[in-house]
Design an enzyme around this catalytic site. Structure first.
Site, PDB file in Angstrom:
ATOM      1  N   LYS A  95      -9.460   7.845   0.731  1.00 30.05           N
ATOM      2  CA  LYS A  95     -10.071   6.475   0.734  1.00 30.05           C
ATOM      3  C   LYS A  95     -12.053   6.439   0.478  1.00 30.05           C
ATOM      4  CE  LYS A  95      -5.925   4.384   1.750  1.00 30.05           C
ATOM      5  NZ  LYS A  95      -5.355   4.984   2.000  1.00 30.05           N
ATOM      6  N   PHE A 131       1.267  -2.900   4.871  1.00 29.95           N
ATOM      7  CA  PHE A 131       2.116  -4.422   5.349  1.00 29.95           C
ATOM      8  C   PHE A 131       3.433  -4.255   5.170  1.00 29.95           C
ATOM      9  CE2 PHE A 131      -2.937  -6.516   4.930  1.00 29.95           C
ATOM     10  CZ  PHE A 131      -3.221  -5.863   5.584  1.00 29.95           C
ATOM     11  N   HIS A 141      -9.488   1.934  -1.371  1.00 32.06           N
ATOM     12  CA  HIS A 141      -8.309   1.868  -1.442  1.00 32.06           C
ATOM     13  C   HIS A 141      -7.433   1.271  -2.618  1.00 32.06           C
ATOM     14  CE1 HIS A 141      -3.957   1.058   0.135  1.00 32.06           C
ATOM     15  NE2 HIS A 141      -4.684   0.279   1.419  1.00 32.06           N
ATOM     16  N   GLU A 162      -2.524   4.996  12.882  1.00 28.36           N
ATOM     17  CA  GLU A 162      -2.272   6.076  12.521  1.00 28.36           C
ATOM     18  C   GLU A 162      -2.474   7.558  13.298  1.00 28.36           C
ATOM     19  OE1 GLU A 162      -2.788   7.532   7.807  1.00 28.36           O
ATOM     20  OE2 GLU A 162      -4.030   6.950   8.151  1.00 28.36           O
ATOM     21  N   HIS A 221      -3.379   7.690   5.588  1.00 28.32           N
ATOM     22  CA  HIS A 221      -3.893   6.564   4.811  1.00 28.32           C
ATOM     23  C   HIS A 221      -4.725   6.230   4.843  1.00 28.32           C
ATOM     24  CE1 HIS A 221      -2.058   2.690   3.417  1.00 28.32           C
ATOM     25  NE2 HIS A 221      -2.252   2.001   4.328  1.00 28.32           N
ATOM     26  N   CYS A 261       0.897  -1.274   0.053  1.00 34.03           N
ATOM     27  CA  CYS A 261       0.164  -0.412   0.373  1.00 34.03           C
ATOM     28  C   CYS A 261       0.900   1.233  -0.159  1.00 34.03           C
ATOM     29  CB  CYS A 261      -1.045  -0.140   0.836  1.00 34.03           C
ATOM     30  SG  CYS A 261      -1.910  -1.240   1.374  1.00 34.03           S
TER      31      CYS A 261
END
Length: 403
Positions: free
Chosen positions: A326, A390, A331, A305, A294, A162
């Site tokens: 998003k 990830f 996403h 976050e 994010h 990502c």
């Protein structure tokens, strides 16, 4: 160190098939997430996504090109064409040799994988098309952009899940700033909305079945999207000499690794990336007005976050605006940071902060100004764009208003 500016931008995503329509949707807080139109969608437990609708590749590419271009490559070339047209830059002579392309993608040619697995395993065919490998490889989009626009300098793809787009754009920024290149075409793309792509993500049990609601106490997971965004990064003096319109200035970049867990994010790793980007840009926390988060809509990401932002900004965190687009476009995995940079440029250039839509109930673990549901007008001097992937891979870009 040389200064780096953005002189062109292009996109195709669930909100629009160009930049103006995408920014209009962001200003209006319009949602591009809806029912998926996929083969065997009835076998999926997650049946929504940020899908590009009314898309006809045959109207944009000839038959020979379609044989070579996976959907993610098509999206990239569409966005690149828009960005290069706006920039007006032409890559000839020494400029061609000193310019390149670096793009982010996590999955590459997922549509090609999906189609050919069906062909071999479901239909029992023993042969596939000879162009399957060059069509599905992750560097296909970067290679085709380099060939289309005569980019003879460093050209490659970055795959960091990502964070792929932010890592790619950060590399492009650094190559220009240090003098390795004079201009770079950069950004990212993704087209994972296939039966196999969605089915794989279902297995993680992080997907929402109804909506993406980042930072809301009622959130229940992420929603996938697809598309691309591409930018022209250019050395400032060259852009000024050309008379190019400067959209924004890239002033800092940082990347860190959590070195902790393959899926669970780390507050410390994210905070170090945020602080590192400000330090690289020469910014104090009070200089930053807006963060494009994010903000995936998962409990683990959102609270981590927000905690990282609070650590990095201290008391100034209460005065920051932070939103996740998003919630509107989904996403895009490896392409997501590129589409989100459009919102950062809009904040700097137009003074409009894209909202976090779908925000139903405040979450005490996300106690920041998340610009809920409606866009906001604000004078903005510096912004950050967060990407946390990830594998614990973090990449944060810092931008300022055009000089």
């Amino acid at each position: 160190m040389r200064r780096v500016v953005i002189t062109g931008q292009g996109t195709i995503n669930a909100l629009g098939q160009d930049v103006p329509s995408t920014l209009e949707a962001m200003r209006e807080g319009r949602c591009g997430i809806g029912p998926l139109d996929l083969r065997d969608v009835d076998r999926l437990s997650v049946q929504i996504g940020g899908q590009v609708k009314d898309y006809d590749p045959e109207a944009l590419f000839n038959r020979q090109q379609i044989v070579l271009y996976d959907r993610f490559t098509q999206f990239t070339l569409i966005a690149a064409k828009q960005a290069l047209a706006q920039s007006g830059i032409v890559f000839t002579g020494d400029l061609a040799n000193r310019s390149g392309v670096v793009l982010g993608t996590a999955g590459g040619g997922v549509n090609t994988w999906d189609e050919n697995y069906r062909s071999v395993y479901e239909k029992g065919k023993n042969r596939v098309h000879p162009f399957v490998v060059p069509k599905l490889m992750n560097n296909a989009a970067a290679s085709h952009v380099s060939m289309e626009y005569n980019l003879k300098g460093p050209s490659f793809s970055v795959a960091t899940a990502c964070a792929s787009s932010n890592h790619a754009m950060g590399q492009a920024f650094q190559m220009i700033r240090t003098g390795l290149c004079d201009a770079m075409v950069t950004g990212g793309s993704e087209a994972m909305l296939t039966f196999g792509g969605v089915k794989a993500w279902e297995g993680l049990r992080v997907m929402s079945k109804d909506a993406c609601r980042p930072f809301s106490a009622t959130r229940n997971g992420m929603v996938q999207g697809e598309g691309a965004a591409v930018f022209v990064f250019e050395e400032y003096e060259q852009a000024r000499t050309r008379g190019a319109e400067i959209l924004a200035e890239v002033v800092g970049f940082a990347m860190t690794s959590d070195a902790a867990d393959i899926v669970m994010p780390s507050k410390q790793g994210a905070a170090r990336a945020i602080s590192g980007a400000m330090r690289d840009a020469g910014l104090n926390p009070v200089d930053v007005c807006y963060i494009n988060a994010h903000g995936t809509g998962t409990t683990a990401n959102d609270k981590t976050e927000c905690a990282a932002v609070a650590d990095a900004f201290g008391h100034h965190a209460d005065d920051l605006m932070i939103s996740s687009t998003k919630s509107m476009h989904g996403h895009l995995i490896g392409g997501t940071g590129a589409v989100e940079l459009l919102a950062c440029i809009m904040a700097l250039k137009d003074g409009v902060i894209a909202p976090t839509i779908g925000h139903e109930e405040a979450d005490p673990e996300c106690a920041l100004d998340v610009v809920p549901n409606e866009a906001r007008e604000a004078e903005v001097g510096a912004v950050l764009s967060n990407a946390f992937a990830f594998g614990g891979l973090n990449a944060v870009l810092a931008l300022q208003a055009a000089p």
